[in-house]
Design an enzyme around this catalytic site. Structure first.
Site, PDB file in Angstrom:
ATOM      1  N   ASP A  99      15.741  46.136  47.594  1.00  0.00           N
ATOM      2  CA  ASP A  99      16.005  45.825  49.008  1.00  0.00           C
ATOM      3  C   ASP A  99      14.688  45.523  49.706  1.00  0.00           C
ATOM      4  O   ASP A  99      13.640  46.054  49.337  1.00  0.00           O
ATOM      5  CB  ASP A  99      16.686  47.033  49.682  1.00  0.00           C
ATOM      6  CG  ASP A  99      17.486  46.633  50.920  1.00  0.00           C
ATOM      7  OD1 ASP A  99      18.724  46.704  50.868  1.00  0.00           O
ATOM      8  OD2 ASP A  99      16.865  46.252  51.947  1.00  0.00           O
ATOM      9  N   ASN A 144      23.664  40.665  46.244  1.00  0.00           N
ATOM     10  CA  ASN A 144      24.445  41.054  47.423  1.00  0.00           C
ATOM     11  C   ASN A 144      23.664  40.934  48.729  1.00  0.00           C
ATOM     12  O   ASN A 144      24.266  40.852  49.802  1.00  0.00           O
ATOM     13  CB  ASN A 144      24.912  42.507  47.213  1.00  0.00           C
ATOM     14  CG  ASN A 144      25.396  43.162  48.474  1.00  0.00           C
ATOM     15  OD1 ASN A 144      26.530  42.956  48.894  1.00  0.00           O
ATOM     16  ND2 ASN A 144      24.527  43.936  49.127  1.00  0.00           N
ATOM     17  N   TYR A 173      25.898  30.364  58.837  1.00  0.00           N
ATOM     18  CA  TYR A 173      26.211  31.422  57.865  1.00  0.00           C
ATOM     19  C   TYR A 173      27.317  30.941  56.926  1.00  0.00           C
ATOM     20  O   TYR A 173      27.225  31.096  55.707  1.00  0.00           O
ATOM     21  CB  TYR A 173      26.632  32.681  58.626  1.00  0.00           C
ATOM     22  CG  TYR A 173      27.088  33.845  57.767  1.00  0.00           C
ATOM     23  CD1 TYR A 173      26.163  34.736  57.220  1.00  0.00           C
ATOM     24  CD2 TYR A 173      28.443  34.078  57.535  1.00  0.00           C
ATOM     25  CE1 TYR A 173      26.586  35.818  56.444  1.00  0.00           C
ATOM     26  CE2 TYR A 173      28.867  35.154  56.771  1.00  0.00           C
ATOM     27  CZ  TYR A 173      27.939  36.019  56.228  1.00  0.00           C
ATOM     28  OH  TYR A 173      28.369  37.088  55.471  1.00  0.00           O
TER      29      TYR A 173
HETATM   30  N1  LIG Z   1      29.905  43.147  56.796  1.00  0.00           N
HETATM   31  C1  LIG Z   1      30.748  42.138  56.640  1.00  0.00           C
HETATM   32  O1  LIG Z   1      31.751  42.040  57.388  1.00  0.00           O
HETATM   33  C2  LIG Z   1      30.562  41.122  55.555  1.00  0.00           C
HETATM   34  C3  LIG Z   1      31.605  40.220  55.327  1.00  0.00           C
HETATM   35  C4  LIG Z   1      31.469  39.269  54.315  1.00  0.00           C
HETATM   36  C5  LIG Z   1      30.318  39.231  53.557  1.00  0.00           C
HETATM   37  N2  LIG Z   1      29.309  40.112  53.808  1.00  0.00           N
HETATM   38  C6  LIG Z   1      28.121  40.008  52.950  1.00  0.00           C
HETATM   39  O2  LIG Z   1      27.934  41.254  52.288  1.00  0.00           O
HETATM   40  C7  LIG Z   1      26.543  41.404  51.954  1.00  0.00           C
HETATM   41  C8  LIG Z   1      26.075  42.764  52.447  1.00  0.00           C
HETATM   42  O3  LIG Z   1      26.219  42.786  53.862  1.00  0.00           O
HETATM   43  P1  LIG Z   1      26.376  44.149  54.694  1.00  0.00           P
HETATM   44  O4  LIG Z   1      27.508  43.958  55.634  1.00  0.00           O
HETATM   45  O5  LIG Z   1      26.350  45.306  53.776  1.00  0.00           O
HETATM   46  O6  LIG Z   1      25.042  44.040  55.566  1.00  0.00           O
HETATM   47  P2  LIG Z   1      23.883  45.090  55.862  1.00  0.00           P
HETATM   48  O7  LIG Z   1      23.030  44.454  56.903  1.00  0.00           O
HETATM   49  O8  LIG Z   1      24.495  46.426  56.120  1.00  0.00           O
HETATM   50  O9  LIG Z   1      23.101  45.174  54.470  1.00  0.00           O
HETATM   51  C9  LIG Z   1      22.360  44.080  53.974  1.00  0.00           C
HETATM   52  C10 LIG Z   1      21.250  44.611  53.089  1.00  0.00           C
HETATM   53  O10 LIG Z   1      20.494  43.484  52.610  1.00  0.00           O
HETATM   54  C11 LIG Z   1      19.116  43.761  52.772  1.00  0.00           C
HETATM   55  N3  LIG Z   1      18.342  42.512  52.906  1.00  0.00           N
HETATM   56  C12 LIG Z   1      18.314  41.665  53.975  1.00  0.00           C
HETATM   57  N4  LIG Z   1      17.450  40.673  53.762  1.00  0.00           N
HETATM   58  C13 LIG Z   1      16.911  40.868  52.525  1.00  0.00           C
HETATM   59  C14 LIG Z   1      15.954  40.172  51.739  1.00  0.00           C
HETATM   60  N5  LIG Z   1      15.338  39.069  52.197  1.00  0.00           N
HETATM   61  N6  LIG Z   1      15.648  40.663  50.522  1.00  0.00           N
HETATM   62  C15 LIG Z   1      16.233  41.787  50.058  1.00  0.00           C
HETATM   63  N7  LIG Z   1      17.137  42.506  50.758  1.00  0.00           N
HETATM   64  C16 LIG Z   1      17.483  42.042  51.976  1.00  0.00           C
HETATM   65  C17 LIG Z   1      19.045  44.625  54.030  1.00  0.00           C
HETATM   66  O11 LIG Z   1      17.826  45.345  54.129  1.00  0.00           O
HETATM   67  C18 LIG Z   1      20.271  45.503  53.861  1.00  0.00           C
HETATM   68  O12 LIG Z   1      19.986  46.673  53.106  1.00  0.00           O
HETATM   69  C19 LIG Z   1      25.824  40.218  52.601  1.00  0.00           C
HETATM   70  O13 LIG Z   1      25.627  39.210  51.642  1.00  0.00           O
HETATM   71  C20 LIG Z   1      26.826  39.750  53.658  1.00  0.00           C
HETATM   72  O14 LIG Z   1      26.636  38.400  53.985  1.00  0.00           O
HETATM   73  C21 LIG Z   1      29.410  41.055  54.774  1.00  0.00           C
END
Ligand SMILES: NC(=O)c1ccc[n+]([C@@H]2O[C@H](COP(=O)([O-])OP(=O)(O)OC[C@H]3O[C@@H](n4cnc5c(N)ncnc54)[C@H](O)[C@@H]3O)[C@@H](O)[C@H]2O)c1
Length: 261
Positions: free
Chosen positions: A42, A92, A157
């Site tokens: 991360d 992810n 996005y």
């Molecule tokens: N929350 C939702 O409703 C949702 C819906 C569909 C898809 N997603 C996808 O699920 C995945 C996780 O999202 P989440 O909701 O857990 O978000 P979150 O913000 O809670 O977690 C994202 C994680 O990615 C890390 N991160 C960000 N940029 C980074 C980088 N450049 N290098 C390494 N790590 C990095 C962050 O530090 C964080 O720990 C993402 O790909 C997001 O697009 C989320």
């Protein structure tokens, strides 16, 4: 999923990006519950350290910026060294920002594509070379509901996540002869830090309350509740298991029915 249900996963090793929090952290917990040793990579190194300490079971923390090739190369090498190998790759890490399409800046476009699309490309390519070399393993990418339908205020996005599905399908075709499966999950409205930020932005851009935005998410969900990170994690574990042995190139909706094709 408290008891292991996929015993074949015990002893496998996983490289997981964005594992410090949210969906990634839940995936790490769910894999660890099956006996998988997980490298949580991360950009927030402290969050990854906390997560690895909480999970135990051989979990390790690694700092990575998935936007940068050298960073992903060194993080994946560190994972191989610390875990002793890798059979499972979960790409992810992701970010979002919200803006009306006609107001979007170049910076917002680039930020979303750099993390969500280039990050998947680099993680899949670097780890995929290792998996292909050993002739076994699987990759699961986190795409989105927004990879299937264009989402208002999330045009950039959405575009970055549609690209993830195109990449996933093409890579699945290329790596199938080497025995590597490549799939994606498409979560819906998942309760994480990303969702909390999006609710505030959307409320502000639309001039409605955060509560109204949240209620709209639930109202759009046939199964009638907000999605949890665990809802996604359990499907990812299944995709990593041998029960999914004949699945590749798929973008699996995990949305409570928000999107059905
Ligand atoms: N929350 C939702 O409703 C949702 C819906 C569909 C898809 N997603 C996808 O699920 C995945 C996780 O999202 P989440 O909701 O857990 O978000 P979150 O913000 O809670 O977690 C994202 C994680 O990615 C890390 N991160 C960000 N940029 C980074 C980088 N450049 N290098 C390494 N790590 C990095 C962050 O530090 C964080 O720990 C993402 O790909 C997001 O697009 C989320």
């Amino acid at each position: 999923m408290s008891q292991p249900v996929f015993p074949e996963l015990a002893g496998r090793r996983a490289f997981l990006t964005g594992g410090g929090t949210g969906i990634g952290l839940s995936i790490a917990r769910a894999l660890a519950a099956q006996g998988v040793a997980v490298a949580l990579a991360d950009i927030d190194g402290a969050a990854a350290e906390r997560a690895a300490a909480e999970i135990g079971q051989g979990a390790v923390a690694i700092e990575v910026d998935v936007r940068k090739r050298a960073s992903v190369e060194s993080a994946f090498s560190a994972a191989l060294e610390r875990l002793g190998g890798c059979e499972i790759v979960i790409a992810n890490a992701g970010v979002s920002t919200m803006q009306k399409a006609l107001e979007l800046t170049d910076e917002e476009w680039d930020f979303n594509f750099d993390v969500n699309t280039r990050g998947i490309f680099l993680t899949n390519q670097i780890a995929g070379r290792h998996l292909a070399g050993q002739g076994k393993g699987c990759i699961v990418n986190t795409a989105s509901l927004a990879a299937k339908v264009g989402a208002p205020l999330l045009a950039h996005y959405s575009a970055s996540k549609f690209a993830v599905l195109g990449w996933t399908q093409a890579l699945a075709r290329e790596l199938a002869p080497q025995g590597i499966r490549v799939n994606a999950v498409c979560p819906g409205f998942v309760k994480t830090g990303m969702q909390s930020r999006e609710i505030e932005w959307e409320a502000s851009l639309r001039g409605i309350s955060a509560e109204q935005v949240f209620n709209e998410y639930v109202a759009q969900t046939p199964l009638g509740r907000i999605e949890t990170p665990e809802d996604v994690a359990d499907v990812v574990v299944f995709l990593c298991s041998d029960s999914a042995r004949f699945m590749t190139g798929q973008g699996i909706n995990v949305t409570g029915g928000v999107y059905m094709t």
